[in-house]
Motif scaffolding. Structure first.
Motif, short mmCIF file in Angstrom:
data_model
loop_
_atom_site.label_atom_id
_atom_site.label_comp_id
_atom_site.label_asym_id
_atom_site.label_seq_id
_atom_site.Cartn_x
_atom_site.Cartn_y
_atom_site.Cartn_z
N GLN A 163 0.71 -1.30 0.23
CA GLN A 163 -0.03 -0.06 0.12
C GLN A 163 0.76 1.94 -0.21
O GLN A 163 1.97 1.32 0.79
CB GLN A 163 -0.61 0.41 1.81
N GLU A 164 0.19 1.98 -0.89
CA GLU A 164 1.52 3.64 -0.73
C GLU A 164 1.54 4.11 0.11
O GLU A 164 3.09 4.23 0.61
CB GLU A 164 0.20 4.86 -1.76
N GLY A 165 0.44 3.69 1.37
CA GLY A 165 0.89 4.92 2.19
C GLY A 165 1.39 3.97 4.04
O GLY A 165 1.71 3.78 4.55
N GLY A 166 1.54 2.92 3.20
CA GLY A 166 2.34 1.60 4.30
C GLY A 166 3.54 1.69 4.94
O GLY A 166 4.45 2.14 4.01
N ASN A 167 4.31 1.22 5.74
CA ASN A 167 5.19 0.77 6.33
C ASN A 167 6.01 -0.65 6.34
O ASN A 167 5.71 -1.59 6.75
CB ASN A 167 5.69 1.38 7.16
N TYR A 168 7.00 -0.80 5.24
CA TYR A 168 7.30 -2.13 5.42
C TYR A 168 9.11 -2.28 5.99
O TYR A 168 9.62 -1.40 5.93
CB TYR A 168 7.21 -2.30 3.86
N TYR A 169 9.28 -3.54 5.83
CA TYR A 169 10.95 -3.97 5.42
C TYR A 169 11.40 -4.44 4.58
O TYR A 169 10.46 -5.47 4.11
CB TYR A 169 11.53 -3.97 6.92
N GLU A 178 5.56 -6.76 6.21
CA GLU A 178 4.92 -4.88 7.28
C GLU A 178 5.45 -5.43 8.25
O GLU A 178 6.05 -5.64 9.07
CB GLU A 178 3.30 -5.86 7.35
N ALA A 179 5.64 -3.22 8.60
CA ALA A 179 6.60 -3.53 9.11
C ALA A 179 5.77 -3.24 10.63
O ALA A 179 6.63 -3.53 11.58
CB ALA A 179 6.67 -1.51 9.41
N ASP A 180 4.67 -2.93 10.68
CA ASP A 180 3.95 -3.21 12.35
C ASP A 180 3.30 -5.19 12.43
O ASP A 180 2.50 -5.75 13.03
CB ASP A 180 2.58 -2.22 12.45
N GLY A 181 4.04 -5.91 11.76
CA GLY A 181 3.81 -7.72 11.30
C GLY A 181 4.94 -7.86 12.95
O GLY A 181 5.38 -7.43 13.42
N GLY A 184 8.58 -7.09 13.35
CA GLY A 184 8.58 -5.79 13.88
C GLY A 184 10.39 -5.56 13.96
O GLY A 184 10.94 -4.98 13.56
N ASP A 185 10.02 -6.16 15.33
CA ASP A 185 11.26 -5.65 15.80
C ASP A 185 12.60 -6.04 15.14
O ASP A 185 13.96 -5.39 15.20
CB ASP A 185 11.21 -5.92 17.51
N SER A 186 12.43 -7.60 14.45
CA SER A 186 13.86 -7.98 14.12
C SER A 186 14.42 -7.30 13.24
O SER A 186 15.31 -7.50 12.83
CB SER A 186 13.52 -9.16 14.51
N PRO A 189 18.20 -2.97 11.35
CA PRO A 189 18.27 -1.25 11.34
C PRO A 189 18.50 -0.48 9.90
O PRO A 189 19.12 -1.11 9.09
CB PRO A 189 19.03 -1.29 11.62
N GLY A 190 18.18 0.38 9.58
CA GLY A 190 17.81 1.32 8.01
C GLY A 190 17.59 0.27 7.01
O GLY A 190 17.38 1.10 6.00
N SER A 191 16.88 -0.37 7.31
CA SER A 191 16.04 -1.87 6.49
C SER A 191 14.59 -0.86 5.82
O SER A 191 14.02 -1.49 5.15
CB SER A 191 16.11 -2.70 6.45
N ALA A 192 14.22 -0.03 6.75
CA ALA A 192 12.33 0.25 6.72
C ALA A 192 12.12 1.25 5.65
O ALA A 192 13.50 1.97 4.37
CB ALA A 192 13.05 1.58 7.95
N LEU A 193 11.40 0.91 4.60
CA LEU A 193 10.70 1.26 3.62
C LEU A 193 9.32 1.35 3.09
O LEU A 193 8.76 1.29 3.62
CB LEU A 193 10.88 -0.18 2.36
N THR A 194 9.02 2.65 2.81
CA THR A 194 8.09 3.41 2.50
C THR A 194 7.17 2.38 1.43
O THR A 194 7.70 2.57 0.24
CB THR A 194 7.80 4.88 2.21
N GLY A 195 5.88 2.21 1.33
CA GLY A 195 5.00 2.19 0.19
C GLY A 195 5.29 2.26 -0.83
O GLY A 195 5.61 1.60 -1.54
N ARG A 196 5.41 4.06 -0.75
CA ARG A 196 5.55 4.57 -1.80
C ARG A 196 6.71 4.63 -2.72
O ARG A 196 6.60 4.32 -3.52
CB ARG A 196 5.36 5.75 -1.33
N ALA A 197 7.57 4.25 -1.71
CA ALA A 197 9.11 3.83 -2.85
C ALA A 197 9.18 2.39 -3.31
O ALA A 197 9.30 2.44 -3.85
CB ALA A 197 10.27 4.34 -1.15
N LEU A 198 8.74 1.74 -2.54
CA LEU A 198 8.70 0.01 -3.19
C LEU A 198 7.37 -0.05 -4.07
O LEU A 198 8.54 -0.47 -5.54
CB LEU A 198 7.76 -1.11 -1.84
#
Ligand SMILES: [Zn+2]
Lengths: 244, 195
Positions: A163-169, A178-181, A184-186, A189-198
């Protein structure tokens, strides 16, 4: 398999050359229909050699060879032209592309789509276009062509569309999560990706600065993994040159 | 290892010399030209002992500063950068350049692992910034590696306020278009100049 084969005027590029014996060269070529192919160019280092000036990286060539052994013999190379020489930063980026191909492409494995992408990228570098989007786009195409199954617009496991507005890694060898899956904690670091960018990356659109920055981190991680931790000389030298 | 094998092994360090060529050279030296072999051994020892890199131009010299660099006849405001001593020699044959030289002893070649550190570019940068040099002329080869070298040396020197130029390329003097190689002709078109 014992017949001596001949191929004439095949579209190809020189990736690198190594001196061989007194007057010859080993030429690592990337051909459209035969993939990465090392060829022996006999006498190519003699002063009067007809191919001496032609066997230059970053120029579209028509290459001919023959032979049945692993190391075939170059029988001709002609300049296809239509393209300026690379210069400056574009030239250093060209070396980087060549090093990626030399390290990651298996021999004699045809990748015509990747070949066309390479030709297109070299042309864009010669035209002096902005380098970062070109590099990210080529890295992605290379990893996809090599069959590493990079799916960027679908969540691994669940099969849900990103999803455009979602947060992923992204987990290497696994995919987008999904980042809130539950994991999420493991996340690295630095691997956060926005849905828009993906989604932009999945559509090969690197025009946005934010997408570009996220793609750079992701590609660096993926390449490091598939290169088995080997350092790229072209990257090291580019960094050293920028420090001068 | 016996002395013969040792000699063959030693000859193999020369670029482009495989085991067969090394063996041929060893037999030639021992059997056909023993006097020449003695001379070779001696001059190698003397050269290793006496020669060093010139502090100013980086070529080999016995003194700290070579004769050319010490000559008051030469224009110290011009510094021509070449890849190898052979390039310097051919440049001298033109009799059209009276400035100084700097010999890189190589070129930037990322895929061979040769970068600024391996080339010791800091020495050139320090040399060009001596306050006397007014213009640096980049005469590296017109290969991708020569171009990369010229580009980066040029950029670094420019940011340090040194005037930098690159030798021109194009159709050879006395050359006819019909017989000029395609790459040269294509680039001559790209780099055309207005009259
Ligand atoms: Zn000197």
């Amino acid at each position: 398999m014992n017949t001596r084969q001949r191929f004439d005027d095949q579209p190809g590029f020189v990736l690198h050359t190594y001196p061989w014996r007194e007057t010859s060269l080993i030429v690592e070529t990337f051909t459209r229909d035969h993939g990465r192919l090392p060829l022996m160019a006999k006498g190519a280092r003699r002063p009067g050699s007809a191919v001496r000036g032609v066997l230059m990286a970053f120029q579209p060539l028509a290459v001919s060879w023959s032979g049945k052994s692993e190391l075939k013999t170059l029988t001709g190379a002609y300049w296809q032209g239509g393209q300026a020489l690379l210069g400056g930063i574009g030239l250093l980026c060209g070396y980087y592309l060549n090093e990626l191909l030399l390290r990651l492409l298996p021999r004699e494995d045809a990748h015509p789509i990747l070949f066309d992408r390479y030709a297109q990228t070299i042309r864009a570098l010669a035209e002096g276009r902005q380098t970062a989007p070109l590099l990210r786009s080529f890295e992605l195409a290379l990893l996809q062509e090599l069959g590493y199954g990079l799916t960027l617009d679908v969540v691994a496991g669940s099969g849900e569309i990103v999803q455009e507005g979602g947060n992923y890694y992204f987990i290497v060898e696994r995919g987008v999560l999904e980042a809130d899956g539950e994991m999420g904690d493991s996340a690295t670091p630095g691997s956060a990706l926005t849905g828009r960018a993906l989604l932009a990356m999945a559509h090969d659109d690197f025009s946005d600065a934010d997408t570009l920055a996220q793609a750079k981190g992701l590609m660096r991680r993926l390449l490091q993994h598939y290169l088995g931790g080997q350092q790229l000389e072209s990257r090291r030298i580019l960094i050293e040159l920028q420090e001068l | 290892m016996n002395p013969l094998d040792q000699l063959i092994e030693a000859l193999r360090i020369l670029p482009g010399i495989g085991p067969k060529s090394a063996q041929r050279m060893a037999y030639h030296l021992l059997q056909r030209d023993r006097a020449g072999a003695a001379r070779l051994g001696q001059s190698l020892g003397v050269a290793l002992e006496r020669l060093q890199h010139c502090a100013r131009c980086n070529t080999f010299t016995e003194a700290e500063i070579c004769e050319r660099c010490a000559s008051p006849q030469r224009d110290a405001s011009l510094l021509c950068v070449v890849e190898m001593p052979a390039d310097l020699a051919v440049m001298e044959q033109t009799h059209s350049y009276r400035g100084m030289y700097y010999v890189l002893m190589g070129r930037i070649s990322p895929l061979d692992g040769v970068g600024p550190r391996e080339l010791n570019l800091e020495k050139l940068i320090a040399r060009a910034a001596d306050g006397v040099v007014a213009e640096v002329i980049l005469a590296t080869n017109f290969t991708n590696e020569g171009e990369a070298t010229a580009h980066y040396v040029g950029e670094v020197l420019r940011t340090r306020g040194v005037k930098v130029s690159r030798i021109a390329r194009g159709v050879p003097v006395g050359g006819e278009l019909e017989h000029t190689d395609i790459g040269t002709l294509a680039q001559a078109m790209v780099e055309r100049r207005s009259l």
